[in-house]
Design an enzyme around this catalytic site. Structure first.
Site, PDB file in Angstrom:
ATOM      1  N   GLU A  72       3.214   9.308  -0.608  1.00 49.01           N
ATOM      2  CA  GLU A  72       2.236   9.104  -1.193  1.00 49.01           C
ATOM      3  C   GLU A  72       1.875  10.444  -1.653  1.00 49.01           C
ATOM      4  O   GLU A  72       1.432  10.513  -2.982  1.00 49.01           O
ATOM      5  CB  GLU A  72       1.337   8.706  -0.162  1.00 49.01           C
ATOM      6  CG  GLU A  72       0.196   8.766  -0.188  1.00 49.01           C
ATOM      7  CD  GLU A  72      -0.858   7.917   0.683  1.00 49.01           C
ATOM      8  OE1 GLU A  72       0.171   7.822   2.066  1.00 49.01           O
ATOM      9  OE2 GLU A  72      -2.506   8.200   0.710  1.00 49.01           O
ATOM     10  N   GLU A 123     -10.858   4.583   8.972  1.00 46.67           N
ATOM     11  CA  GLU A 123     -10.995   3.885   6.457  1.00 46.67           C
ATOM     12  C   GLU A 123     -11.399   2.903   7.194  1.00 46.67           C
ATOM     13  O   GLU A 123     -10.872   2.160   6.241  1.00 46.67           O
ATOM     14  CB  GLU A 123     -10.132   4.640   6.371  1.00 46.67           C
ATOM     15  CG  GLU A 123      -8.908   5.776   6.377  1.00 46.67           C
ATOM     16  CD  GLU A 123      -8.016   6.099   5.965  1.00 46.67           C
ATOM     17  OE1 GLU A 123      -7.063   5.265   5.337  1.00 46.67           O
ATOM     18  OE2 GLU A 123      -7.751   7.398   4.754  1.00 46.67           O
ATOM     19  N   ARG A 161      -2.054   3.484  16.870  1.00 50.12           N
ATOM     20  CA  ARG A 161      -2.602   4.377  15.957  1.00 50.12           C
ATOM     21  C   ARG A 161      -3.840   5.624  16.260  1.00 50.12           C
ATOM     22  O   ARG A 161      -4.771   4.949  16.619  1.00 50.12           O
ATOM     23  CB  ARG A 161      -2.570   4.465  14.559  1.00 50.12           C
ATOM     24  CG  ARG A 161      -0.886   3.626  13.927  1.00 50.12           C
ATOM     25  CD  ARG A 161      -1.731   2.962  12.480  1.00 50.12           C
ATOM     26  NE  ARG A 161      -1.188   3.899  11.906  1.00 50.12           N
ATOM     27  CZ  ARG A 161      -2.115   4.582  11.422  1.00 50.12           C
ATOM     28  NH1 ARG A 161      -2.747   4.036  10.375  1.00 50.12           N
ATOM     29  NH2 ARG A 161      -0.592   4.859   9.763  1.00 50.12           N
ATOM     30  N   TRP A 175     -12.232  13.971   1.568  1.00 46.43           N
ATOM     31  CA  TRP A 175     -11.584  12.813   0.892  1.00 46.43           C
ATOM     32  C   TRP A 175     -11.183  13.849  -0.539  1.00 46.43           C
ATOM     33  O   TRP A 175     -10.507  13.257  -1.638  1.00 46.43           O
ATOM     34  CB  TRP A 175     -11.955  11.587   0.515  1.00 46.43           C
ATOM     35  CG  TRP A 175     -11.752  10.728   1.531  1.00 46.43           C
ATOM     36  CD1 TRP A 175     -10.814  10.673   3.195  1.00 46.43           C
ATOM     37  CD2 TRP A 175     -12.292   9.264   0.851  1.00 46.43           C
ATOM     38  NE1 TRP A 175     -10.381   9.559   3.329  1.00 46.43           N
ATOM     39  CE2 TRP A 175     -12.317   8.081   2.802  1.00 46.43           C
ATOM     40  CE3 TRP A 175     -13.037   8.036   0.290  1.00 46.43           C
ATOM     41  CZ2 TRP A 175     -11.734   6.669   3.071  1.00 46.43           C
ATOM     42  CZ3 TRP A 175     -12.762   6.823   0.691  1.00 46.43           C
ATOM     43  CH2 TRP A 175     -12.797   6.592   1.863  1.00 46.43           C
ATOM     44  N   GLU A 213       0.464  -0.941   0.030  1.00 43.71           N
ATOM     45  CA  GLU A 213       0.416   0.227  -0.021  1.00 43.71           C
ATOM     46  C   GLU A 213       0.808   1.264   0.077  1.00 43.71           C
ATOM     47  O   GLU A 213       1.770   1.745   0.787  1.00 43.71           O
ATOM     48  CB  GLU A 213      -0.589   0.384   1.314  1.00 43.71           C
ATOM     49  CG  GLU A 213      -1.835   1.013   1.275  1.00 43.71           C
ATOM     50  CD  GLU A 213      -3.014   0.666   1.641  1.00 43.71           C
ATOM     51  OE1 GLU A 213      -3.740  -0.369   2.104  1.00 43.71           O
ATOM     52  OE2 GLU A 213      -4.007   1.720   2.276  1.00 43.71           O
ATOM     53  N   ASP A 267      -2.209  14.435   6.629  1.00 43.28           N
ATOM     54  CA  ASP A 267      -1.937  13.112   6.367  1.00 43.28           C
ATOM     55  C   ASP A 267      -0.772  13.289   5.578  1.00 43.28           C
ATOM     56  O   ASP A 267      -0.872  12.713   4.211  1.00 43.28           O
ATOM     57  CB  ASP A 267      -3.078  12.284   5.265  1.00 43.28           C
ATOM     58  CG  ASP A 267      -2.880  10.869   5.020  1.00 43.28           C
ATOM     59  OD1 ASP A 267      -2.511  10.556   5.905  1.00 43.28           O
ATOM     60  OD2 ASP A 267      -3.406  10.439   3.946  1.00 43.28           O
TER      61      ASP A 267
HETATM   62  C1  GCV Z   1      -2.368   2.410   5.127  1.00 43.73           C
HETATM   63  C2  GCV Z   1      -3.710   7.372   4.151  1.00 43.73           C
HETATM   64  C3  GCV Z   1      -3.528   6.019   3.043  1.00 43.73           C
HETATM   65  C4  GCV Z   1      -3.560   5.089   3.447  1.00 43.73           C
HETATM   66  C5  GCV Z   1      -3.460   4.912   4.658  1.00 43.73           C
HETATM   67  C6  GCV Z   1      -3.679   5.130   5.606  1.00 43.73           C
HETATM   68  C7  GCV Z   1      -2.807   5.116   7.203  1.00 43.73           C
HETATM   69  O1  GCV Z   1      -5.326   7.361   4.418  1.00 43.73           O
HETATM   70  O2  GCV Z   1      -3.906   6.716   2.349  1.00 43.73           O
HETATM   71  O3  GCV Z   1      -3.381   4.213   2.106  1.00 43.73           O
HETATM   72  O4  GCV Z   1      -3.714   3.403   5.018  1.00 43.73           O
HETATM   73  O5  GCV Z   1      -3.365   6.936   4.715  1.00 43.73           O
HETATM   74  O6  GCV Z   1      -2.097   5.968   7.889  1.00 43.73           O
HETATM   75  O7  GCV Z   1      -3.411   4.432   8.238  1.00 43.73           O
END
Ligand code: GCV
Length: 718
Positions: free
Chosen positions: A407, A305, A338, A557, A181, A379
């Protein structure tokens, strides 16, 4: 003819051994090219001696032999007696250490630190590398090699070094399918199908690289977790990796799916207050420790999420974390919970949600829980103000989460050195205990005297030959480790070290490339999200600009939610007249941002909705300033290109060409970002691009029509 083939073979072997494909990272031990220093090193180093044997010291010995023989281009003998020119490696297990190193220094280096000193014993000149533990000694050996790789004078060594943070961790977002990911550098390096029987050489090289910068913990799997990793079949595979990592002082953590008791345990619930669930996790922890006696613990993403969590049962994050903490406590395991949570059921600025959720839980977590907080409230954007939970939870062990994988920073194709971003956050003052309450002090535990501390980063590693895709992305892995070890190092110091180790000690190259690295973060901010813009990238895959996007399932989003551009202006009002997110900071911090006229312009649009004709500090209108920033970003990439072009011939052609091609992509994409954003925001400002700046050569419609169905970085895990 035979002779000819032999020669060809030799040349090929040398080429293959030294192929500069980036695989060796910063652990390159080629002959020192400065003849004076080489002579100094050769005079000082002929033998190595290890005062005792252990798997960790065996790893240290191998590294030292390999490193010293390569750097000095001479045979290094392993001895048991102390001769002139011996490098002696000792630990607190060897009584001789007390005659060599002062108690004071040994106290300072605590568990993981090391001392390196030049000594005279019985008229013999020796160099002592000492640690209280084997792992401290291993770190000392890596540091000693670093001194030689970076061509330091080693005549009178006196180094005392200890880490500022205890848990120095990489979080892999690797799926069991081997997709990663937000991974842009191939597949996961964990080959689950071949484990546990096939041990890829990469696993050892990965452990070496981490140990060389002090990283001592890794979470192997994605926080969007698959419970299968906790089944026996996979634990056996994990144990095989743990066996490789152990000598290098690296503990394994696993991302635990909160609903695992249902999915792999056959229970009807995962309620953390249910006795059966608690029992299930205890038994699971006992089982894990049977396979991996030094297992680190669990990393958990819950109620975020779409991930399951304690709130599914009307319990709190503390209930969930503490239940897992109790299961691990007997084995000294840790839960890393987290704080990346937000919900679209709450009608609240996403910026504020994690704080609102976690602040009331301050002081409610067990001693073996760390709450892991992303550096910023949204983020991992190119620039964010620091997360208000730093300093906001004084009675909780709060851990840092950075992101190495790019990212939101151009994937693995843009050159961006992240140490300045990390430092900007670590050096920020929370003011929670008065001036000087730096985030670095929150994170290393010293501000509130917390016993456990940690810093994590989402890994940028994959099975590309050079591990990180972009040769310069290696620098971010390196910088993270070095800063987790010592957050007082500067970005420039770390870049300097990394360039010398990774490329060359040639001074003009070091100077110029360092300059390039140091401006690269500001450059990307300029061409992506200047003046405090944030979260305006493509939907879901996050590739490229899409400030116009407004069709996501959740409001927060959508880029439009974040930039709020309209005919009056642009930016998110987070003062008291808006969402009042600023109220989550200490008053001194708030004051720096509250007033639109004095707000640091780097954060302006994070906190204010600013009129298009607002007068900026430069004297320009906001619109013109925005344009100038976007154009400056592109110009800076072009400067990086020409700077790099001038480096031709100083380093190997392979990596030179690779970076050159990547910079071409970066320039193209910087122009794409600039044009798309300027054209889109212009529909609100109705103002022209200032004279003298090149006009966008494509229409807004063109940019809006671009689709990327196969953009990398999204892969299923269920
Ligand atoms: C692992 C963001 C990213 C997700 C990620 C999330 C997180 O939303 O786009 O891919 O998921 O952060 O840190 O949990």
């Amino acid at each position: 003819m035979k002779k000819y083939f032999l020669l060809l073979y030799c040349c090929l072997t040398v080429y293959i051994l030294h192929a500069e494909d980036g695989y060796r990272l910063w652990l390159r031990y080629d002959k020192v090219d400065n003849s004076k220093l080489l002579q100094q090193y050769r005079n000082a180093i002929s033998y190595i001696q290890f005062a005792h044997a252990s798997p960790t010291l065996a790893a240290a010995k191998e590294e030292m032999i390999d490193g010293l023989q390569g750097l000095l281009d001479k045979k290094i003998l392993v001895q048991n007696s102390t001769e002139n020119g011996t490098v002696l490696v000792v630990t607190a297990a060897d009584s001789i250490i007390y005659s060599l190193i002062s108690r004071d220094d040994l106290d300072k280096i605590a568990i993981d630190g090391f001392v390196i000193e030049t000594k005279k014993i019985n008229q013999k000149n020796i160099i002592v590398i000492a640690g209280n533990t084997d792992i401290g000694a291993l770190y000392g050996c890596f540091h000693f090699l670093r001194l030689l790789q970076t061509q330091q004078n080693i005549q009178q060594l006196s180094v005392v070094s200890a880490p500022t943070v205890q848990l120095r961790m990489l979080d892999h977002w690797d799926n069991l399918t081997r997709t990663v990911e937000r991974g842009y550098t191939g597949m996961s390096i964990w080959n689950w199908q071949k484990l546990p029987d096939y041990i890829d050489k990469r696993y050892t090289d990965y452990a070496r690289a981490n140990a060389s910068i002090g990283i001592n913990a890794v979470a192997l799997n994605n926080v969007n977790a698959n419970a299968t990793i906790l089944t026996k079949d996979y634990l056996i595979k994990v144990a095989a990796l743990a066996n490789v990592f152990r000598p290098y002082g690296i503990k394994i953590f696993l991302s635990a799916r909160f609903s695992a008791p249902i999915e792999i345990g056959g229970l009807k619930t995962a309620d953390p207050l249910d006795a059966q669930v608690q029992q299930w996790w205890k038994k699971k922890a006992d089982e894990i420790y049977q396979y991996i006696p030094d297992f680190g613990g669990f990393l958990v993403k819950a109620n975020s999420e779409g991930q399951p969590g304690p709130q599914n049962y009307n319990r709190t994050h503390a209930d969930g974390a503490n239940m897992l903490a109790d299961a691990l406590a007997l084995h000294n395991g840790i839960v890393i919970w987290r704080a990346f949570v937000y919900s679209n059921e709450t009608n609240e600025d996403r910026f504020k949600q994690a704080y609102n959720e976690f602040k009331p839980l301050d002081g409610k977590f067990r001693n073996n829980v760390l709450v892991q907080v992303k550096n910023g409230p949204i983020d991992f954007q190119p620039r964010e103000p620091f997360h208000p939970l730093f300093g906001g939870m004084p009675q909780t062990q709060v851990m840092m989460e950075f992101q190495l994988t790019q990212e939101y920073l151009g994937f693995a194709t843009h050159l961006v050195y992240l140490a300045p971003l990390f430092k900007e956050c670590l050096d920020a003052d929370t003011y929670t205990k008065g001036k000087g309450s730096y985030i670095s002090k929150v994170v290393d535990g010293s501000l509130e005297n917390h016993p456990v501390s940690g810093m994590a980063a989402v890994a940028n590693i994959g099975n590309d030959i050079n591990w990180t895709g972009h040769p310069f992305a290696q620098a971010n892995w390196y910088a993270f480790g070095r800063l987790a070890w010592n957050h007082n190092l500067t970005s420039a110091q770390i870049a300097d070290e990394w360039i010398r180790k990774t490329f060359t000690n040639t001074q003009p190259f070091v100077n110029k490339v360092k300059e390039m690295m140091l401006v690269s973060r500001e450059t990307i901010v300029d061409y992506m999200t200047p003046l405090g813009l944030h979260h305006i990238m493509g939907y879901s895959h996050h590739y490229g600009p899409a400030p116009w996007y407004n069709s996501a399932a959740r409001a927060d989003w959508n880029p439009t939610y974040f930039h709020k551009a309209d005919s009056a202006g642009i930016g998110f009002d987070r003062t008291a007249t808006g969402s009042n997110a600023l109220s989550q900071y200490a008053p001194e911090m708030r004051k720096q941002f509250d007033d639109i006229n004095t707000c640091n312009e780097n954060y302006l649009l994070w906190f204010h909705h600013v009129p298009w004709n607002f007068k900026m500090k430069s004297g320009r209108s906001l619109w013109n300033e925005l344009c100038y920033k976007y154009y400056a970003g592109v110009d800076s990439v072009r400067w990086m290109q020409s700077t790099w072009d001038n480096m031709k011939g100083i380093i190997d052609d392979e990596r030179f060409k690779e970076v050159k091609m990547l910079l071409t992509i970066q320039e193209k994409e910087a122009v794409w970002w600039r044009n798309a954003c300027i054209l889109y925001f212009q529909t609100f400002s109705k103002m022209p691009v200032p004279k003298g700046l090149e006009q966008p050569d494509n229409s807004l419609e063109y940019y809006e029509s671009l689709q990327f169905p196969y953009a990398p970085g999204i892969g299923g895990n269920q």
